[in-house]
Scaffold this motif. Structure first.
Motif, PDB file in Angstrom:
ATOM      1  N   ARG A 151       0.843  -1.210   0.000  1.00 16.01           N
ATOM      2  CA  ARG A 151       0.000   0.000   0.000  1.00 16.01           C
ATOM      3  C   ARG A 151       0.878   1.260   0.000  1.00 16.01           C
ATOM      4  O   ARG A 151       0.592   2.233  -0.697  1.00 16.01           O
ATOM      5  N   ASP A 152       1.952   1.216   0.774  1.00 15.70           N
ATOM      6  CA  ASP A 152       2.862   2.368   0.806  1.00 15.70           C
ATOM      7  C   ASP A 152       3.497   2.595  -0.566  1.00 15.70           C
ATOM      8  O   ASP A 152       3.672   3.732  -0.998  1.00 15.70           O
ATOM      9  N   LYS A 153       3.820   1.468  -1.226  1.00 18.93           N
ATOM     10  CA  LYS A 153       4.451   1.597  -2.555  1.00 18.93           C
ATOM     11  C   LYS A 153       3.467   2.236  -3.536  1.00 18.93           C
ATOM     12  O   LYS A 153       3.828   3.071  -4.349  1.00 18.93           O
ATOM     13  N   GLU A 179       1.360   6.853  -6.650  1.00 17.57           N
ATOM     14  CA  GLU A 179       0.182   7.646  -7.010  1.00 17.57           C
ATOM     15  C   GLU A 179       0.274   9.101  -6.542  1.00 17.57           C
ATOM     16  O   GLU A 179      -0.068  10.022  -7.271  1.00 17.57           O
ATOM     17  N   LEU A 180       0.741   9.288  -5.287  1.00 17.66           N
ATOM     18  CA  LEU A 180       0.668  10.635  -4.696  1.00 17.66           C
ATOM     19  C   LEU A 180       2.025  11.170  -4.253  1.00 17.66           C
ATOM     20  O   LEU A 180       2.095  12.215  -3.613  1.00 17.66           O
ATOM     21  N   ASN A 181       3.054  10.429  -4.584  1.00 13.53           N
ATOM     22  CA  ASN A 181       4.398  10.784  -4.136  1.00 13.53           C
ATOM     23  C   ASN A 181       4.441  10.943  -2.607  1.00 13.53           C
ATOM     24  O   ASN A 181       5.113  11.814  -2.064  1.00 13.53           O
ATOM     25  N   ALA A 182       3.649  10.094  -1.941  1.00 15.72           N
ATOM     26  CA  ALA A 182       3.525  10.200  -0.477  1.00 15.72           C
ATOM     27  C   ALA A 182       4.516   9.252   0.187  1.00 15.72           C
ATOM     28  O   ALA A 182       4.750   8.144  -0.293  1.00 15.72           O
ATOM     29  N   GLN A 183       5.070   9.696   1.294  1.00 15.24           N
ATOM     30  CA  GLN A 183       6.115   8.904   1.950  1.00 15.24           C
ATOM     31  C   GLN A 183       5.729   8.590   3.393  1.00 15.24           C
ATOM     32  O   GLN A 183       5.338   9.491   4.151  1.00 15.24           O
TER      33      GLN A 183
END
Ligand code: 8YV
Length: 341
Positions: A190-192, A197-201
Protein backbone atom coordinates in the motif's frame (compact mmCIF):
# COMPACT_ATOMS: atom_id res chain seq x y z
CA UNK A 1 -39.13 -6.82 18.36
CA UNK A 2 -38.59 -3.06 18.83
CA UNK A 3 -35.97 -0.58 17.64
CA UNK A 4 -34.51 2.44 19.42
CA UNK A 5 -33.16 5.21 17.21
CA UNK A 6 -31.07 7.92 18.85
CA UNK A 7 -31.32 11.00 16.66
CA UNK A 8 -33.40 11.62 13.56
CA UNK A 9 -33.68 9.42 10.47
CA UNK A 10 -34.58 10.52 6.94
CA UNK A 11 -38.23 9.69 6.17
CA UNK A 12 -37.47 7.12 3.46
CA UNK A 13 -35.09 5.25 5.75
CA UNK A 14 -37.52 5.33 8.65
CA UNK A 15 -40.04 3.65 6.36
CA UNK A 16 -37.46 1.08 5.30
CA UNK A 17 -36.58 0.28 8.93
CA UNK A 18 -40.25 0.05 9.89
CA UNK A 19 -40.43 -3.09 7.71
CA UNK A 20 -38.53 -4.70 10.55
CA UNK A 21 -40.18 -3.37 13.70
CA UNK A 22 -41.70 -0.28 15.35
CA UNK A 23 -39.17 2.44 16.21
CA UNK A 24 -38.89 4.63 19.32
CA UNK A 25 -36.98 7.85 18.65
CA UNK A 26 -35.02 9.89 21.18
CA UNK A 27 -33.75 13.15 19.79
CA UNK A 28 -30.79 14.17 21.90
CA UNK A 29 -27.64 16.18 21.12
CA UNK A 30 -25.39 15.04 23.96
CA UNK A 31 -25.02 11.62 25.58
CA UNK A 32 -28.01 10.44 27.56
CA UNK A 33 -27.08 9.59 31.15
CA UNK A 34 -26.49 5.83 31.54
CA UNK A 35 -29.71 5.29 33.52
CA UNK A 36 -31.83 7.00 30.86
CA UNK A 37 -30.23 5.02 28.06
CA UNK A 38 -30.66 1.78 30.01
CA UNK A 39 -34.34 2.55 30.57
CA UNK A 40 -34.86 3.40 26.89
CA UNK A 41 -33.14 0.16 25.85
CA UNK A 42 -35.51 -2.10 27.77
CA UNK A 43 -37.36 -4.31 25.31
CA UNK A 44 -35.27 -3.07 22.35
CA UNK A 45 -33.57 -5.48 19.96
CA UNK A 46 -31.73 -2.94 17.81
CA UNK A 47 -30.33 0.49 18.60
CA UNK A 48 -29.14 3.09 16.09
CA UNK A 49 -26.40 5.21 17.63
CA UNK A 50 -24.03 8.10 16.88
CA UNK A 51 -20.62 8.97 18.37
CA UNK A 52 -21.97 10.82 21.42
CA UNK A 53 -24.02 7.83 22.63
CA UNK A 54 -22.18 5.89 25.33
CA UNK A 55 -22.68 2.16 24.88
CA UNK A 56 -20.35 1.30 27.73
CA UNK A 57 -20.08 -1.95 29.68
CA UNK A 58 -22.73 -0.96 32.23
CA UNK A 59 -25.28 0.04 29.58
CA UNK A 60 -24.66 -3.01 27.39
CA UNK A 61 -24.88 -5.39 30.34
CA UNK A 62 -28.19 -3.85 31.39
CA UNK A 63 -29.83 -4.38 27.98
CA UNK A 64 -30.49 -8.15 27.89
CA UNK A 65 -32.69 -8.06 24.81
CA UNK A 66 -30.29 -6.00 22.70
CA UNK A 67 -28.99 -7.89 19.64
CA UNK A 68 -27.55 -5.22 17.42
CA UNK A 69 -25.95 -1.77 17.63
CA UNK A 70 -25.94 0.00 14.26
CA UNK A 71 -23.61 2.98 14.62
CA UNK A 72 -24.16 5.86 12.20
CA UNK A 73 -20.47 6.81 12.07
CA UNK A 74 -17.20 5.25 11.09
CA UNK A 75 -15.66 5.90 14.54
CA UNK A 76 -16.91 3.58 17.27
CA UNK A 77 -14.92 4.62 20.34
CA UNK A 78 -18.22 5.19 22.16
CA UNK A 79 -19.04 1.46 22.03
CA UNK A 80 -17.42 -1.20 24.19
CA UNK A 81 -16.91 -3.70 21.36
CA UNK A 82 -15.42 -6.59 23.40
CA UNK A 83 -18.36 -6.47 25.84
CA UNK A 84 -20.81 -6.40 22.92
CA UNK A 85 -19.16 -9.48 21.43
CA UNK A 86 -19.25 -11.26 24.81
CA UNK A 87 -22.97 -10.49 25.02
CA UNK A 88 -23.55 -11.68 21.44
CA UNK A 89 -24.52 -8.21 20.20
CA UNK A 90 -23.68 -7.37 16.59
CA UNK A 91 -22.05 -3.98 16.04
CA UNK A 92 -21.88 -2.27 12.65
CA UNK A 93 -20.50 1.08 11.49
CA UNK A 94 -20.54 3.14 8.29
CA UNK A 95 -17.10 3.12 6.67
CA UNK A 96 -16.42 4.36 3.16
CA UNK A 97 -19.36 6.67 2.57
CA UNK A 98 -18.04 9.67 4.51
CA UNK A 99 -14.43 9.83 3.34
CA UNK A 100 -14.89 12.58 0.77
CA UNK A 101 -17.12 14.78 2.92
CA UNK A 102 -14.75 14.54 5.89
CA UNK A 103 -11.64 15.14 3.79
CA UNK A 104 -13.36 18.11 2.15
CA UNK A 105 -13.94 19.63 5.58
CA UNK A 106 -10.37 18.94 6.70
CA UNK A 107 -9.06 20.61 3.55
CA UNK A 108 -11.53 23.49 3.93
CA UNK A 109 -10.23 24.05 7.47
CA UNK A 110 -6.67 24.01 6.16
CA UNK A 111 -7.50 26.64 3.53
CA UNK A 112 -9.56 28.65 6.03
CA UNK A 113 -6.65 28.77 8.50
CA UNK A 114 -3.96 29.31 5.88
CA UNK A 115 -5.84 32.09 4.10
CA UNK A 116 -7.50 33.53 7.25
CA UNK A 117 -10.96 33.31 5.70
CA UNK A 118 -12.95 33.53 8.94
CA UNK A 119 -10.93 36.55 10.12
CA UNK A 120 -11.40 38.15 6.71
CA UNK A 121 -15.15 37.62 6.82
CA UNK A 122 -15.43 39.26 10.27
CA UNK A 123 -13.19 42.09 9.09
CA UNK A 124 -15.50 42.95 6.22
CA UNK A 125 -18.76 42.48 8.15
CA UNK A 126 -17.60 44.59 11.08
CA UNK A 127 -16.95 47.54 8.77
CA UNK A 128 -13.19 47.63 9.37
CA UNK A 129 -12.33 47.44 5.67
CA UNK A 130 -11.30 50.85 4.43
CA UNK A 131 -9.64 49.88 1.14
CA UNK A 132 -6.86 47.84 -0.46
CA UNK A 133 -3.76 47.35 1.62
CA UNK A 134 -0.80 45.44 0.30
CA UNK A 135 -0.21 43.50 3.51
CA UNK A 136 -3.78 43.13 4.71
CA UNK A 137 -4.56 39.69 6.23
CA UNK A 138 -1.50 38.04 4.78
CA UNK A 139 -1.84 34.29 4.94
CA UNK A 140 0.26 31.22 4.31
CA UNK A 141 0.95 29.87 0.84
CA UNK A 142 -0.47 26.35 0.46
CA UNK A 143 1.28 25.40 -2.81
CA UNK A 144 4.49 23.44 -2.42
CA UNK A 145 4.30 23.00 1.34
CA UNK A 146 4.48 19.69 3.23
CA UNK A 147 1.48 18.10 4.90
CA UNK A 148 1.78 15.38 7.53
CA UNK A 149 -1.21 13.07 7.60
CA UNK A 150 -1.58 11.17 10.88
CA UNK A 151 -3.51 7.98 10.06
CA UNK A 152 -3.62 6.87 6.43
CA UNK A 153 -6.96 5.06 6.40
CA UNK A 154 -9.78 5.84 3.98
CA UNK A 155 -10.24 9.44 5.16
CA UNK A 156 -6.50 10.08 5.37
CA UNK A 157 -6.20 8.85 1.78
CA UNK A 158 -9.08 11.10 0.62
CA UNK A 159 -7.26 14.01 2.29
CA UNK A 160 -3.98 13.00 0.64
CA UNK A 161 -5.61 13.07 -2.81
CA UNK A 162 -6.82 16.62 -2.19
CA UNK A 163 -3.37 17.65 -0.96
CA UNK A 164 -1.69 16.13 -4.01
CA UNK A 165 -4.02 18.09 -6.29
CA UNK A 166 -2.86 21.28 -4.53
CA UNK A 167 0.81 20.35 -5.08
CA UNK A 168 1.56 19.61 -1.45
CA UNK A 169 4.29 17.17 -0.54
CA UNK A 170 2.72 14.36 1.53
CA UNK A 171 4.26 12.48 4.42
CA UNK A 172 2.17 10.21 6.62
CA UNK A 173 2.33 7.97 9.62
CA UNK A 174 0.23 4.88 10.21
CA UNK A 175 -1.20 3.83 13.57
CA UNK A 176 0.91 0.67 13.61
CA UNK A 177 4.04 2.84 13.51
CA UNK A 178 3.42 4.61 16.80
CA UNK A 179 6.54 4.44 18.95
CA UNK A 180 8.67 3.31 15.98
CA UNK A 181 11.64 5.12 14.49
CA UNK A 182 11.95 5.65 10.75
CA UNK A 183 14.32 2.69 10.42
CA UNK A 184 11.79 0.38 12.14
CA UNK A 185 9.02 1.10 9.63
CA UNK A 186 8.31 -1.67 7.15
CA UNK A 187 7.02 -0.35 3.85
CA UNK A 188 4.25 -2.52 2.40
CA UNK A 189 2.44 -2.74 -0.96
CA UNK A 190 0.00 0.00 0.00
CA UNK A 191 2.86 2.37 0.81
CA UNK A 192 4.45 1.60 -2.56
CA UNK A 193 1.16 2.42 -4.30
CA UNK A 194 0.81 5.66 -2.34
CA UNK A 195 4.35 6.63 -3.29
CA UNK A 196 3.61 6.03 -6.97
CA UNK A 197 0.18 7.65 -7.01
CA UNK A 198 0.67 10.63 -4.70
CA UNK A 199 4.40 10.78 -4.14
CA UNK A 200 3.52 10.20 -0.48
CA UNK A 201 6.12 8.90 1.95
CA UNK A 202 5.49 6.90 5.12
CA UNK A 203 7.54 8.15 8.08
CA UNK A 204 7.57 7.95 11.87
CA UNK A 205 5.31 10.31 13.81
CA UNK A 206 8.36 12.23 15.05
CA UNK A 207 9.69 12.79 11.53
CA UNK A 208 6.23 13.81 10.39
CA UNK A 209 5.81 16.37 13.17
CA UNK A 210 9.25 17.88 12.62
CA UNK A 211 8.84 18.26 8.87
CA UNK A 212 5.23 19.30 8.28
CA UNK A 213 3.97 22.79 7.57
CA UNK A 214 0.49 21.37 8.08
CA UNK A 215 -0.52 18.39 10.24
CA UNK A 216 -3.93 16.77 9.77
CA UNK A 217 -5.21 14.03 12.07
CA UNK A 218 -7.22 11.16 10.56
CA UNK A 219 -6.67 8.17 12.86
CA UNK A 220 -9.21 6.34 15.00
CA UNK A 221 -9.46 7.15 18.70
CA UNK A 222 -8.20 4.16 20.69
CA UNK A 223 -6.24 3.52 23.88
CA UNK A 224 -3.00 4.12 21.93
CA UNK A 225 -4.13 7.30 20.18
CA UNK A 226 -5.71 9.00 23.23
CA UNK A 227 -3.80 12.28 23.74
CA UNK A 228 -1.36 11.19 21.05
CA UNK A 229 -0.69 14.85 20.26
CA UNK A 230 0.40 16.71 23.41
CA UNK A 231 3.01 19.21 24.60
CA UNK A 232 5.97 17.23 23.23
CA UNK A 233 4.35 16.73 19.82
CA UNK A 234 3.40 20.41 19.45
CA UNK A 235 6.94 21.40 20.41
CA UNK A 236 8.30 19.28 17.54
CA UNK A 237 6.16 21.06 14.93
CA UNK A 238 7.65 24.02 13.04
CA UNK A 239 6.47 27.44 14.24
CA UNK A 240 4.54 28.01 11.01
CA UNK A 241 2.59 24.78 11.44
CA UNK A 242 -1.18 24.69 11.02
CA UNK A 243 -2.85 21.84 12.89
CA UNK A 244 -6.09 20.26 11.65
CA UNK A 245 -8.26 17.76 13.52
CA UNK A 246 -11.43 16.25 12.05
CA UNK A 247 -10.98 12.82 13.72
CA UNK A 248 -11.67 12.82 17.47
CA UNK A 249 -11.01 15.50 20.09
CA UNK A 250 -9.51 13.09 22.60
CA UNK A 251 -6.59 12.34 20.25
CA UNK A 252 -5.29 15.77 21.24
CA UNK A 253 -4.38 17.16 24.66
CA UNK A 254 -6.50 20.30 24.31
CA UNK A 255 -4.61 22.27 26.97
CA UNK A 256 -1.35 21.54 25.13
CA UNK A 257 -2.95 22.74 21.89
CA UNK A 258 -4.22 25.93 23.53
CA UNK A 259 -0.75 26.55 25.00
CA UNK A 260 0.90 25.94 21.61
CA UNK A 261 -1.45 28.46 19.99
CA UNK A 262 -1.03 31.13 22.68
CA UNK A 263 2.73 30.85 22.90
CA UNK A 264 3.03 30.91 19.08
CA UNK A 265 4.60 27.44 19.04
CA UNK A 266 2.32 26.78 16.07
CA UNK A 267 0.62 29.19 13.69
CA UNK A 268 -2.99 28.10 13.82
CA UNK A 269 -5.51 25.30 14.06
CA UNK A 270 -8.68 24.12 12.34
CA UNK A 271 -10.82 21.98 14.59
CA UNK A 272 -14.03 20.06 13.99
CA UNK A 273 -13.78 17.85 17.08
CA UNK A 274 -13.11 18.58 20.76
CA UNK A 275 -12.07 16.77 23.90
CA UNK A 276 -15.42 17.13 25.70
CA UNK A 277 -17.86 18.08 22.98
CA UNK A 278 -19.77 20.37 22.84
CA UNK A 279 -17.52 22.20 25.34
CA UNK A 280 -14.62 24.08 23.70
CA UNK A 281 -11.50 25.20 25.60
CA UNK A 282 -11.92 28.92 26.34
CA UNK A 283 -8.47 29.81 25.02
CA UNK A 284 -9.32 28.19 21.68
CA UNK A 285 -12.58 30.14 21.55
CA UNK A 286 -10.60 33.35 22.04
CA UNK A 287 -7.89 32.71 19.45
CA UNK A 288 -8.35 34.46 16.07
CA UNK A 289 -5.99 31.98 14.38
CA UNK A 290 -8.19 29.00 15.26
CA UNK A 291 -11.11 28.03 13.03
CA UNK A 292 -13.81 26.05 14.80
CA UNK A 293 -16.59 23.79 13.49
CA UNK A 294 -19.21 21.83 15.47
CA UNK A 295 -18.32 18.24 14.44
CA UNK A 296 -19.69 18.53 10.90
CA UNK A 297 -17.06 16.44 9.08
CA UNK A 298 -19.62 14.16 7.48
CA UNK A 299 -22.45 16.69 7.47
CA UNK A 300 -23.54 16.87 3.87
CA UNK A 301 -27.10 15.85 3.05
CA UNK A 302 -25.82 13.12 0.72
CA UNK A 303 -23.29 11.67 3.15
CA UNK A 304 -25.51 11.69 6.22
CA UNK A 305 -28.19 9.94 4.17
CA UNK A 306 -25.67 7.37 2.96
CA UNK A 307 -24.51 6.76 6.55
CA UNK A 308 -28.06 6.26 7.81
CA UNK A 309 -28.75 4.01 4.83
CA UNK A 310 -25.76 1.80 5.69
CA UNK A 311 -26.94 1.48 9.30
CA UNK A 312 -30.53 0.66 8.31
CA UNK A 313 -29.35 -1.77 5.62
CA UNK A 314 -27.09 -3.55 8.12
CA UNK A 315 -30.08 -4.12 10.42
CA UNK A 316 -32.23 -5.37 7.53
CA UNK A 317 -29.45 -7.66 6.29
CA UNK A 318 -29.03 -9.27 9.70
CA UNK A 319 -32.66 -9.54 10.80
CA UNK A 320 -34.62 -9.82 7.54
CA UNK A 321 -32.25 -11.49 5.08
CA UNK A 322 -30.30 -13.36 7.75
CA UNK A 323 -27.11 -12.54 5.90
CA UNK A 324 -23.95 -11.06 7.39
CA UNK A 325 -23.89 -7.24 7.07
CA UNK A 326 -20.82 -6.07 5.14
CA UNK A 327 -19.71 -3.57 7.74
CA UNK A 328 -19.84 -5.60 10.95
CA UNK A 329 -17.19 -4.66 13.52
CA UNK A 330 -17.42 -8.07 15.19
CA UNK A 331 -17.94 -10.47 12.24
CA UNK A 332 -16.43 -13.30 14.32
CA UNK A 333 -19.66 -13.62 16.34
CA UNK A 334 -21.93 -13.71 13.27
CA UNK A 335 -22.39 -17.50 12.99
CA UNK A 336 -23.08 -17.93 16.68
CA UNK A 337 -25.40 -14.92 16.66
CA UNK A 338 -27.36 -16.33 13.70
CA UNK A 339 -27.76 -19.74 15.30
CA UNK A 340 -29.22 -18.14 18.42
CA UNK A 341 -31.97 -16.24 16.54
C1 8YV B 1 -20.15 12.26 12.16
C2 8YV B 1 -18.03 10.90 12.75
O1 8YV B 1 -20.04 13.61 12.36
O2 8YV B 1 -18.22 8.98 11.41
C3 8YV B 1 -17.74 9.48 12.42
O3 8YV B 1 -17.01 8.81 13.17
O4 8YV B 1 -17.62 11.38 13.73
C4 8YV B 1 -18.81 11.73 11.80
O5 8YV B 1 -19.00 11.13 10.60
C5 8YV B 1 -20.93 11.54 13.18
O6 8YV B 1 -21.05 10.23 12.80
C6 8YV B 1 -22.31 12.09 13.43
O7 8YV B 1 -23.32 11.28 12.92
Amino acid sequence: MKILCLGRLPQDLEEKLLELAPIDFIDRTTALPDHELIEALQGKTIILTEPQDQLNEKVVAAAPELKMIAQRAVGFDNINLPVCSQNNILVSNTPGVLDNATADLAFALLLACGRRIVEADSYVRSGQWTGFENDLLLGTEIFGKTIGIVGMGRIGYAMAKRCHAFSLKIIYSRSGDLGRDDNEIEIDERDKKLALELNAQRVSLETLLKNSNFVSVHCLLSATTTELIGHKEFSLMPHDCIFINTARGKIVDEQALADAIFTNKIKGAGLDVFYSEPAVHKLLLAAPNVVLAPHIGSATAETRHAMANLAVSAALEAFKNKSKPANLLNPDIWQDWLEKQ
